[in-house]
Design a protein around this motif. Structure first.
Motif, short mmCIF file in Angstrom:
data_model
loop_
_atom_site.label_atom_id
_atom_site.label_comp_id
_atom_site.label_asym_id
_atom_site.label_seq_id
_atom_site.Cartn_x
_atom_site.Cartn_y
_atom_site.Cartn_z
N GLY A 151 0.86 -1.18 0.00
CA GLY A 151 0.00 0.00 0.00
C GLY A 151 0.89 1.23 0.00
N GLU A 152 0.75 2.09 -0.99
CA GLU A 152 1.76 3.13 -1.17
C GLU A 152 1.18 4.51 -1.47
OE1 GLU A 152 4.24 2.53 -4.57
OE2 GLU A 152 2.57 2.08 -5.89
N THR A 153 2.06 5.48 -1.28
CA THR A 153 1.84 6.87 -1.69
C THR A 153 0.65 7.49 -0.97
OG1 THR A 153 2.44 5.99 -3.88
CG2 THR A 153 2.16 8.34 -3.71
N PHE A 154 0.49 7.17 0.29
CA PHE A 154 -0.59 7.75 1.08
C PHE A 154 -0.13 9.05 1.71
CE2 PHE A 154 -1.42 3.10 1.39
CZ PHE A 154 -2.62 3.09 0.69
N TYR A 155 -0.92 10.12 1.52
CA TYR A 155 -0.58 11.39 2.16
C TYR A 155 -1.56 11.75 3.28
CZ TYR A 155 -3.33 12.60 -2.04
OH TYR A 155 -4.25 12.63 -3.06
N TYR A 156 -2.46 10.80 3.59
CA TYR A 156 -3.27 10.85 4.81
C TYR A 156 -2.95 9.61 5.64
CZ TYR A 156 -6.35 14.47 2.85
OH TYR A 156 -6.86 15.64 2.33
N HIS A 157 -2.65 9.81 6.90
CA HIS A 157 -2.38 8.66 7.78
C HIS A 157 -3.59 7.75 7.87
CE1 HIS A 157 -1.25 6.26 11.26
NE2 HIS A 157 -2.41 6.60 11.81
N GLU A 158 -4.77 8.32 8.00
CA GLU A 158 -5.95 7.49 8.19
C GLU A 158 -6.24 6.63 6.97
OE1 GLU A 158 -10.63 7.78 9.67
OE2 GLU A 158 -9.43 9.62 9.47
#
Length: 350
Positions: A151-158
């Motif tokens: 799972g990648e490139t998330f700019y929200y922690h949630e």
């Protein structure tokens, strides 16, 4: 040799991960910039297989199924929701075919989910949609037999946490990496190190960062993560010369460009003059390795030669290392006595 799991390989040493198919396949002519949807898995499967193969033989221990952006929302936007499941399944099946070709040890196959671009921390309905999108993609990963899910490139922690929860729900190992925008903090207020610590505490096998930032502007945050997080840490920067003033590739300027660009910035199709060379990337890889980064690679913009340089920098001989640069017999830079002496004078004059 029995195929080792991701965790076993991490226990044994560094895992090299070649990402960046999105830019590479656009560069090769098989993907449209702008929409950036991996229809190549349906339209040109042999081109995708060759790209997988090139990255694997250059040193990647992982063949990452090319399903970045292949979620229901993106497919809705381009009017091709009917291709959603076939695209996801075919990308994984092609990755599995290539992984079996590795001449030393069968490569790992990773499923892939990523930022959805619809997540809104204030909108509970968006969270439900995101979870449903992840759940169906992960179900196909599970059914097709991937080794783990990236799972990648998330700019929200949630949003990253939702991804992790759904991967764990399917009983698969999880690698979760964050994309840090220019604010230097995730959009729901978490620092990357606090987010990674939380993700690790909630069961991620690997937590870290990928994309958006080059080595110069990612490494300081990788060091913070490494100091905060117990266990395996991942780092996959882009191979572009980002700076403190311009920390991501979204707004990198090119002062030497003499034409009018189709977009306001060099991103995404005019970044070519802003690459790091392979030796700079190798220096970064060694620096990251030396502080204990275990899951190491490059993201958007990476080429197989760059992946090979990263692997070799941390002491790994790849299948394609036989093609690594050797200037010994070069007509200008060689050292063979039989080389034309007149040519050698052009080392500094040519």
């Amino acid at each position: 040799m029995t195929k080792r799991s991701l965790e076993q390989r991490l226990e044994d040493g560094t895992v090299i991960v070649g990402e960046g198919y999105l830019f590479e396949l656009e560069r090769r002519g098989y993907l449209q910039a702008g929409t950036f949807v991996p229809e190549v898995a349906i339209e040109n499967p042999e081109a995708l297989k060759q790209t997988y193969r090139d990255y694997m033989l250059a040193g990647s221990d992982v063949v990452l199924a090319f399903t970045y952006n292949a979620h229901r929302e993106k497919m809705r936007i381009i009017g091709k929701e009917d291709l959603l499941e076939p695209l996801n399944r075919n990308a994984i099946r092609l990755a599995k075919e290539v992984a079996k070709e590795h001449p030393r040890e069968e490569a790992l196959v990773a499923g892939n989910i990523s930022n959805t671009n619809i997540f809104d921390p204030e909108d509970e309905n968006s969270k439900v949609q995101v979870r449903e999108m992840f759940r169906e993609m992960i179900s196909w990963c599970k059914e097709e037999g991937v080794d783990f899910v990236n799972g990648e490139t998330f700019y929200y922690h949630e949003e990253a946490l939702i991804a992790l929860e759904e991967i764990k729900r399917a009983g698969l190992p999880a690698v979760i990496t964050l994309g840090l925008m220019g604010e230097n903090i995730l959009r729901d207020g978490y620092t990357v190190e606090d987010s990674c610590a939380s993700l690790k505490g909630n069961g991620a096998l690997v937590a870290g960062m990928n994309c958006f930032r080059g080595p110069a502007t990612m490494q300081p945050y990788i060091e913070k993560i490494r100091n905060k997080v117990e266990g395996y840490v991942g780092a996959l920067p882009i191979p572009y010369r980002t700076t403190e003033e311009h920390p991501t590739f979204f707004n990198l300027p090119d002062g030497g460009c003499s034409c009018t660009l189709p977009t306001e910035t060099t991103f995404p199709t005019s970044l070519d003059p802003l690459y790091h060379n392979r030796y700079e990337l190798a220096e970064w890889a060694k620096e990251a390795h030396d502080i204990g980064v275990n899951y190491l690679g490059l993201c958007c913009g990476a080429s197989p030669a760059m992946i090979r340089a990263v692997a070799e920098a941390v002491g790994i001989e790849t299948v394609q290392s036989k093609y690594s640069p050797d200037m010994h017999k070069h007509f200008l830079f060689g050292e063979e006595e039989s080389l034309n002496e007149a040519n050698l004078t052009y080392r500094t004059k040519a």
